[in-house]
Design an enzyme around this catalytic site. Structure first.
Site, short mmCIF file in Angstrom:
data_model
loop_
_atom_site.label_atom_id
_atom_site.label_comp_id
_atom_site.label_asym_id
_atom_site.label_seq_id
_atom_site.Cartn_x
_atom_site.Cartn_y
_atom_site.Cartn_z
N GLU A 56 0.82 -1.20 0.00
CA GLU A 56 0.00 0.00 0.00
C GLU A 56 0.86 1.26 0.00
O GLU A 56 0.51 2.26 -0.65
CB GLU A 56 -0.92 0.01 1.23
CG GLU A 56 -1.96 -1.10 1.24
CD GLU A 56 -1.49 -2.34 1.98
OE1 GLU A 56 -2.34 -2.99 2.62
OE2 GLU A 56 -0.28 -2.67 1.91
N CYS A 79 -3.00 -4.16 6.91
CA CYS A 79 -2.61 -4.49 8.28
C CYS A 79 -3.01 -3.37 9.24
O CYS A 79 -3.17 -2.21 8.85
CB CYS A 79 -1.12 -4.78 8.37
SG CYS A 79 -0.05 -3.35 8.08
N CYS A 88 -0.87 -0.11 7.67
CA CYS A 88 -1.29 0.33 6.34
C CYS A 88 -2.69 0.92 6.35
O CYS A 88 -3.01 1.79 5.55
CB CYS A 88 -1.21 -0.83 5.35
SG CYS A 88 0.48 -1.33 4.98
N ALA A 157 11.31 -34.81 -11.11
CA ALA A 157 11.42 -34.94 -12.56
C ALA A 157 11.50 -36.41 -12.89
O ALA A 157 12.27 -37.16 -12.26
CB ALA A 157 12.66 -34.21 -13.07
N THR A 199 20.33 -38.17 -2.31
CA THR A 199 20.60 -37.14 -3.32
C THR A 199 21.94 -36.46 -3.05
O THR A 199 22.73 -36.22 -3.96
CB THR A 199 19.47 -36.09 -3.32
OG1 THR A 199 18.24 -36.74 -3.65
CG2 THR A 199 19.75 -34.99 -4.33
N LEU A 207 22.44 -26.83 -4.97
CA LEU A 207 21.11 -26.39 -4.53
C LEU A 207 20.92 -24.88 -4.56
O LEU A 207 20.09 -24.34 -3.83
CB LEU A 207 20.80 -26.93 -3.12
CG LEU A 207 20.81 -28.45 -2.96
CD1 LEU A 207 20.49 -28.84 -1.53
CD2 LEU A 207 19.85 -29.11 -3.93
N GLY A 295 15.22 -37.22 -2.29
CA GLY A 295 14.79 -38.10 -3.37
C GLY A 295 13.54 -38.85 -2.97
O GLY A 295 12.78 -38.42 -2.10
N LEU A 298 12.87 -39.67 0.94
CA LEU A 298 12.47 -38.52 1.73
C LEU A 298 11.09 -38.03 1.32
O LEU A 298 10.26 -37.68 2.17
CB LEU A 298 13.50 -37.39 1.57
CG LEU A 298 13.29 -36.16 2.46
CD1 LEU A 298 13.38 -36.55 3.93
CD2 LEU A 298 14.31 -35.08 2.14
N GLY A 300 8.69 -39.85 0.15
CA GLY A 300 7.74 -40.79 0.72
C GLY A 300 7.48 -40.51 2.19
O GLY A 300 6.34 -40.60 2.66
#
Length: 366
Positions: A56, A79, A88, A157, A199, A207, A295, A298, A300
């Site tokens: 704002e 807020c 705000c 992926a 991984t 990362l 991977g 983890l 799961g």
């Protein structure tokens, strides 16, 4: 009753809010558009970083004197508290705004009440316009407020037959450069990127978010229960971004930088760490969104714990027929226990298909 002009202005505010993804945590993303008394667009802005001016304020500064008698369109209820910045709601009153339209109400007990403050001062206030769209853009922050833990997006992926690597464990590259670039966008929008010991051991990933201009690097987290997967010289320990290595509280970890070690209790049932404790520790550090990258073991465990809020799968037009699957044991033994998902988006990314879905229970609950 919202007009077409109201809807157009709010949709623009939602687009603006998304520009703050990855840089406002632990605050929400918020966009604001100011229309003058004649209904013409006079200013716009978005919350750019935690501790900085709210949306704002940016929009009011852009509108200047044209804000008086005008309408403010805000994606989140203005807020009503003083923190590192002022309320705000009061800023809108001081600017002479006569009407406020907001999308989603503020569930934070420390900040809510702005709408009522504005109404008491004579401002016409309407809430709920495009609330679902605005809430979707603020899913991470809303989850953190309502559940007291970070929002978890699981990304994977895989080939069209669900394999993340070949039988000999080779996996580079299943998906296209375009899909991999899109993953860096997800990293840039997340507060933390989390991977497992498998991984870390096999891929030695860095990362980091690469190729994203102005990106705030996410916290890098490796869940390494036995403190055996990350050693001196690992790429995840470089100075690109801060790193945490989550280990069991009963294992030696003197080979790791002391500041990077996060000790947690083991899971009550099965191997690994207590995932609610991990999420609580990250939340305490200001993490509001987690990108879970791997991977399958983890992933799961996160699914079994009921802590996956969104799934983004990159599917490549490739068949392998053998090799590890995207998801390992998730505590599901019969079709009746299957985690049902609702597909919310399908997009072509280069030759690949990006599928986004959310748990049906989560969608109903929100």
């Amino acid at each position: 009753m919202a007009t077409a002009a109201d809807t157009t202005a709010m949709r623009r505010a939602i687009v603006l809010a998304a520009r703050g993804l990855g840089s406002t945590s632990p605050n929400p993303v918020v966009g604001c558009v100011i229309a003058d008394a004649a209904g013409e667009m006079a200013g716009e802005g978005f919350h750019q970083r935690a501790g900085g001016p709210h949306a704002e304020i940016h929009a009011l500064r852009a509108a200047g004197g044209r804000a008086r008698g005008g309408t403010a369109y805000v994606t989140l209820e203005p807020c009503n508290h003083t923190g590192r910045t002022g309320p705000c709601a009061q800023a809108l009153l001081d600017a002479g705004i006569s009407r406020v339209v907001y999308a989603a109400g503020d569930p934070d007990p420390q900040a809510t009440g702005g709408a009522e403050t504005l109404r008491r001062a004579g401002v016409q206030v309407t809430g709920g316009l495009l609330a679902d769209e605005a809430a979707a853009g603020n899913a991470a922050w809303l989850t953190s407020v309502r559940l007291g833990r970070p929002y978890v997006l699981w990304k994977y992926a895989a080939t069209l037959d669900g394999r993340i690597a070949a039988a000999d464990t080779t996996s580079r590259w299943i998906t296209s450069p375009e899909a991999r670039a899109d993953v860096h966008r997800l990293r840039a929008e997340a507060d933390a990127v989390v991977v497992g010991s498998g991984t870390a051991r096999i891929d030695d990933p860095q990362l980091a978010a690469r190729g994203i201009k102005g990106a705030t690097q996410p916290l890098r987290v490796v869940v390494d229960t036995g403190a055996t997967a990350v050693g001196p010289g690992a790429r995840v320990l470089d100075d690109t971004a801060p790193t945490l290595i989550a280990v069991a509280d009963d294992v030696p970890a003197a080979h790791l930088p002391e500041a990077a070690v996060l000790r947690l209790p083991r899971a009550a049932a099965g191997p690994g760490l207590d995932l609610p404790a991990l999420l609580a520790a990250l939340h305490a550090r200001g993490v509001r969104s987690v990108l879970l990258e791997g991977g399958p073991t983890l992933a799961g465990a996160f699914v079994a714990a009921g802590t996956v809020d969104k799934v983004v799968g990159y599917l490549a037009p490739v068949l392998l027929g053998a090799g590890p699957s995207a998801l390992a044991d998730a505590g599901i033994s019969t079709i009746a226990q299957a985690l049902r998902l609702e597909v919310t988006e399908t997009v072509r990314i280069g030759p690949d298909l990006r599928v986004t879905a959310v748990p049906v229970t989560a969608r109903k609950g929100n």
